[in-house]
Design an enzyme around this catalytic site. Structure first.
Site, PDB file in Angstrom:
ATOM      1  N   VAL A   1       1.122  -1.243  -0.055  1.00  0.00           N
ATOM      2  CA  VAL A   1       0.032  -0.022  -0.021  1.00  0.00           C
ATOM      3  C   VAL A   1       0.814   1.180  -0.025  1.00  0.00           C
ATOM      4  CG1 VAL A   1      -0.558  -0.070   2.495  1.00  0.00           C
ATOM      5  CG2 VAL A   1      -1.990   1.004   0.946  1.00  0.00           C
TER       6      VAL A   1
ATOM      7  N   LYS B   1       9.462  13.825  13.702  1.00  0.00           N
ATOM      8  CA  LYS B   1       8.402  14.263  13.804  1.00  0.00           C
ATOM      9  C   LYS B   1       7.987  14.535  15.553  1.00  0.00           C
ATOM     10  CE  LYS B   1       3.490  12.436  13.893  1.00  0.00           C
ATOM     11  NZ  LYS B   1       2.626  11.085  13.710  1.00  0.00           N
TER      12      LYS B   1
ATOM     13  N   LEU C   1      -2.639  -4.571   7.826  1.00  0.00           N
ATOM     14  CA  LEU C   1      -3.935  -4.177   7.239  1.00  0.00           C
ATOM     15  C   LEU C   1      -4.892  -5.464   6.855  1.00  0.00           C
ATOM     16  CD1 LEU C   1      -2.768  -1.754   4.384  1.00  0.00           C
ATOM     17  CD2 LEU C   1      -3.559  -1.095   6.476  1.00  0.00           C
TER      18      LEU C   1
HETATM   19  C1  LIG Z   1      -4.139   6.253   2.888  1.00  0.00           C
HETATM   20  C2  LIG Z   1      -3.514   5.651   3.962  1.00  0.00           C
HETATM   21  C3  LIG Z   1      -2.752   6.398   4.701  1.00  0.00           C
HETATM   22  C4  LIG Z   1      -1.760   5.602   5.622  1.00  0.00           C
HETATM   23  N1  LIG Z   1      -1.034   6.455   6.551  1.00  0.00           N
HETATM   24  C5  LIG Z   1      -0.202   5.735   7.343  1.00  0.00           C
HETATM   25  C6  LIG Z   1       0.436   6.686   8.279  1.00  0.00           C
HETATM   26  O1  LIG Z   1       0.614   7.692   8.238  1.00  0.00           O
HETATM   27  N2  LIG Z   1       0.940   6.105   9.434  1.00  0.00           N
HETATM   28  C7  LIG Z   1       0.952   4.494   9.692  1.00  0.00           C
HETATM   29  O2  LIG Z   1       1.266   4.193  10.595  1.00  0.00           O
HETATM   30  N3  LIG Z   1       0.225   4.043   8.848  1.00  0.00           N
HETATM   31  C8  LIG Z   1      -0.539   4.598   7.808  1.00  0.00           C
HETATM   32  N4  LIG Z   1      -1.186   3.787   6.754  1.00  0.00           N
HETATM   33  C9  LIG Z   1      -1.190   2.400   7.046  1.00  0.00           C
HETATM   34  C10 LIG Z   1      -0.126   1.784   6.605  1.00  0.00           C
HETATM   35  O3  LIG Z   1       0.149   1.911   5.341  1.00  0.00           O
HETATM   36  C11 LIG Z   1       0.064   0.222   6.589  1.00  0.00           C
HETATM   37  O4  LIG Z   1      -0.464  -0.121   8.005  1.00  0.00           O
HETATM   38  C12 LIG Z   1       1.360  -0.488   6.700  1.00  0.00           C
HETATM   39  O5  LIG Z   1       1.612  -0.015   5.271  1.00  0.00           O
HETATM   40  C13 LIG Z   1       1.147  -2.101   6.941  1.00  0.00           C
HETATM   41  O6  LIG Z   1       0.700  -2.626   5.500  1.00  0.00           O
HETATM   42  P1  LIG Z   1       0.640  -4.113   5.435  1.00  0.00           P
HETATM   43  O7  LIG Z   1       1.856  -4.398   5.254  1.00  0.00           O
HETATM   44  O8  LIG Z   1      -0.628  -4.653   6.280  1.00  0.00           O
HETATM   45  O9  LIG Z   1       0.091  -4.360   3.863  1.00  0.00           O
HETATM   46  P2  LIG Z   1       0.494  -3.961   2.363  1.00  0.00           P
HETATM   47  O10 LIG Z   1       1.562  -2.966   2.530  1.00  0.00           O
HETATM   48  O11 LIG Z   1      -0.503  -3.601   1.451  1.00  0.00           O
HETATM   49  O12 LIG Z   1       1.310  -4.995   1.884  1.00  0.00           O
HETATM   50  C14 LIG Z   1       0.944  -6.484   1.463  1.00  0.00           C
HETATM   51  C15 LIG Z   1       1.988  -7.388   0.991  1.00  0.00           C
HETATM   52  O13 LIG Z   1       0.943  -8.665   0.653  1.00  0.00           O
HETATM   53  C16 LIG Z   1       1.622  -9.144  -0.515  1.00  0.00           C
HETATM   54  N5  LIG Z   1       0.522  -9.972  -1.207  1.00  0.00           N
HETATM   55  C17 LIG Z   1      -0.866  -9.525  -1.086  1.00  0.00           C
HETATM   56  N6  LIG Z   1      -1.557 -10.620  -1.695  1.00  0.00           N
HETATM   57  C18 LIG Z   1      -0.631 -11.661  -1.971  1.00  0.00           C
HETATM   58  C19 LIG Z   1      -0.738 -12.913  -2.556  1.00  0.00           C
HETATM   59  N7  LIG Z   1      -1.976 -13.523  -3.419  1.00  0.00           N
HETATM   60  N8  LIG Z   1       0.424 -13.549  -2.721  1.00  0.00           N
HETATM   61  C20 LIG Z   1       1.558 -13.048  -2.476  1.00  0.00           C
HETATM   62  N9  LIG Z   1       1.819 -11.888  -1.868  1.00  0.00           N
HETATM   63  C21 LIG Z   1       0.609 -10.978  -1.620  1.00  0.00           C
HETATM   64  C22 LIG Z   1       1.765  -7.825  -1.535  1.00  0.00           C
HETATM   65  O14 LIG Z   1       2.729  -8.345  -2.436  1.00  0.00           O
HETATM   66  C23 LIG Z   1       2.370  -7.136  -0.357  1.00  0.00           C
HETATM   67  O15 LIG Z   1       3.796  -7.359  -0.295  1.00  0.00           O
HETATM   68  C24 LIG Z   1      -1.807   4.358   5.763  1.00  0.00           C
HETATM   69  C25 LIG Z   1      -2.889   3.439   5.000  1.00  0.00           C
HETATM   70  C26 LIG Z   1      -3.725   4.067   4.271  1.00  0.00           C
HETATM   71  C27 LIG Z   1      -4.582   3.407   3.529  1.00  0.00           C
END
Ligand SMILES: Cc1cc2nc3c(=O)[nH]c(=O)nc-3n(C[C@H](O)[C@H](O)[C@H](O)COP(=O)(O)OP(=O)(O)OC[C@H]3O[C@@H](n4cnc5c(N)ncnc54)[C@H](O)[C@@H]3O)c2cc1C
Length: 512
Positions: A47, A80, A335
């Site tokens: 994301v 920050k 997420l």
């Molecule tokens: C608009 C917005 C603003 C944000 N701002 C902040 C902020 O300022 N501060 C903060 O703390 N948090 C913020 N966040 C939240 C933050 O971005 C996330 O908590 C953080 O990036 C963690 O994301 P994640 O690792 O859970 O998921 P993601 O970053 O989405 O990673 C998902 C991973 O799963 C993999 N994947 C998915 N499906 C498959 C599959 N079928 N096979 C293999 N791999 C797969 C992808 O390749 C990727 O590597 C924000 C979120 C949003 C939406």
């Protein structure tokens, strides 16, 4: 009986959540006690917008033994001190939610009660003037807190703004160097054990089958394991937090060198501004119930501080959380586990705290349901605390006009928040709790910033001689101001301390 045999741990996802967990597992268990394998898809992007953090992220880096200067250089990071809120309760308003508290007790009476008494006597102080990091934020200053705990220059903490892609890449390098096995591949099928429905294996698009004992779902909003395979339900909180989209973009740096994340209320949501070393990350979080995607895009582009770098990217989400983050042998993190919009930069913290809980309660073989239950209870508390705090910002937006604002001003609050507000409105008392985010100082910052006025104050404040109380307050305000005046500018400090490496400057240019 549960055994501690070597475990095969499979992490699905290489975003911030996946790599924070991978690094923690490598650091905690080492290669001899568990095999950790992380699968991430080259076709599904992370994301990538999590750029603003809380001070707790420093504990995480410290746990890994990360060198701050190196880390900041490689992730395009700045410091920050606070979140700055603009135009929330009323157009033209500005307040800070700082990483530090307001004043100190005077003659044993909490500072905020003295502040309320002074106000009742007609002294219209600005509470931000009594908080070191708020004043430093306003003046665009920064230095590391003093190690001399008797100094006023030690009375704050700090966090970072960083490039989320570079942070994930940094943690990846860190983990791989220490033996983590990473596989690039897309999971196309999940096989469940027929007898108990636990996850048995993942099948990649290449045909490879990956077996494991414990599966950690860090696959982002999709929730490939917890949602798509195990069908764990979602608790939808969008009636309280109706924003469900964001347009995100980067812009060129301007000359505002503040060490704050800025959140400015807009017609159907709010806009973030996160200053990094080489660019500003910005975005408009809005509710599709109350505006259109086209209009929101226009509002964002009209309100950039510097020239746009590329086109805005639309991200869709829903505020809420998984009913259970740990189910059978699958634990969802990041997420995949839940999301509360980024108004208080809490999401990376939520991954971090979940990793902490997991390290403490890590499943053995077979999985003990009591551990899962405790984990889910702890995670639930964290989400609920953050939810209430976020809802407060929206609800207490007294003079904002527009359909979104009308909705949040008149909606029925969660009971847990209504009770907290009720206590505050009487005499400015803060409902204290042991577990979960946000100290009384945070609640005070947001209550006062959102113009919630308590009807009175604690009578113990009347026991202090008024003149001496006001003298102490004036003295504190002046000491903060004069100390902040001698601090370096935030960007000057960053340039001296941790100027970006050329490699990071190139790769971190703009992902929006
Ligand atoms: C608009 C917005 C603003 C944000 N701002 C902040 C902020 O300022 N501060 C903060 O703390 N948090 C913020 N966040 C939240 C933050 O971005 C996330 O908590 C953080 O990036 C963690 O994301 P994640 O690792 O859970 O998921 P993601 O970053 O989405 O990673 C998902 C991973 O799963 C993999 N994947 C998915 N499906 C498959 C599959 N079928 N096979 C293999 N791999 C797969 C992808 O390749 C990727 O590597 C924000 C979120 C949003 C939406």
């Amino acid at each position: 009986m549960e055994t501690q045999t070597p475990r095969r741990i499979v992490i699905l996802g290489g975003g911030t959540a996946g790599w924070m967990l991978a690094a923690s597992l490598v650091r905690t268990f080492g290669p001899h006690h568990a095999t950790v394998r992380l699968i991430e898809s080259g076709d599904i992007a992370i994301v990538g917008v999590g750029e603003s953090t809380l001070p707790q992220v420093r504990d995480f880096n410290e746990f890994l033994g990360v060198d701050e200067v190196e880390f900041m250089r490689e992730t395009n990071a700045t410091f920050k001190l606070a979140i700055e809120f603009r135009d929330w309760a009323r157009l033209g308003d500005r307040y800070f939610h700082p990483f530090g508290s307001h004043g100190h007790a005077i003659a044993g009476v909490p500072f905020f009660q003295c502040f309320l008494r002074a106000k009742a006597h007609g002294h219209d102080f600005n509470i931000d003037d009594f908080c070191y990091p708020s004043v430093a934020s306003r003046e665009q200053k920064f230095e590391l807190p003093s190690e001399d705990l008797s100094s006023i220059r030690s009375t704050y903490s700090y966090a970072y703004h960083f490039d989320a892609y570079l942070y994930a890449a940094y943690l990846r390098r860190w983990s791989e160097k220490r033996g983590l096995r990473r596989t690039e591949g897309t999971v196309v099928d999940v096989t469940l054990r027929p007898d108990d429905g636990f996850i048995q294996s993942l099948t990649l698009a290449s045909g490879e089958v990956v077996e494991g004992d414990i599966f950690i779902d860090c696959s982002g909003f999709r929730g490939v394991l917890i949602n798509q395979a195990l069908k764990m339900g979602w608790e939808d909180w969008s009636s309280w937090l109706p924003c469900d989209r964001a347009w995100a973009i980067s812009s060129d740096l301007d000359d505002d060198g503040t060490a704050t994340t800025r959140c400015t209320a807009r017609e159907a949501g709010w806009q973030w501004r996160i200053p990094l070393q080489k660019r500003i990350g910005t975005g408009y979080v809005f509710s599709s119930r109350f505006t259109t995607e086209e209009r929101a895009r226009e509002v964002l582009l009209q309100n950039l501080d510097g020239a746009a770098q590329g086109d805005p990217r639309l991200i869709k989400f829903q505020s809420g959380r998984r009913k259970n983050s740990w189910y059978k042998n699958c634990i969802a993190l990041g997420l995949a586990s839940g999301f509360l919009e980024p108004l208080e930069s809490t999401s990376i913290y939520m991954s971090q705290i979940a990793v902490n809980f997991l390290m403490r309660l890590f499943p053995g073989h077979p999985v003990d349901p009591a551990l899962a239950e405790e984990y889910n209870r702890l995670v639930d508390i964290e989400y609920t605390r953050v939810r209430d705090f976020l809802v407060l910002h929206y609800h207490a937006s007294a003079e904002r006009k527009g359909d979104l604002w009308h909705h949040v001003q008149t909606m029925q609050l969660p009971d847990s928040l209504a009770e907290k507000m009720d206590i505050f409105k009487r005499r400015g008392h803060i409902h204290r709790y042991k577990d979960g985010l946000f100290s009384p100082a945070s609640w005070i910052a947001v209550y006062t910033g959102q113009r919630i006025e308590p009807g009175g104050y604690d009578p113990q404040a009347d026991n202090i001689d008024l003149d001496s109380m006001l003298g102490t307050m004036n003295d504190l305000r002046d000491r903060i101001a004069s100390n902040v005046a001698t601090m370096p500018g935030h960007y000057d400090f960053v340039r001296r301390h941790c100027r970006l490496s050329t490699k990071s400057a190139k790769s971190g240019k703009s992902h929006a």
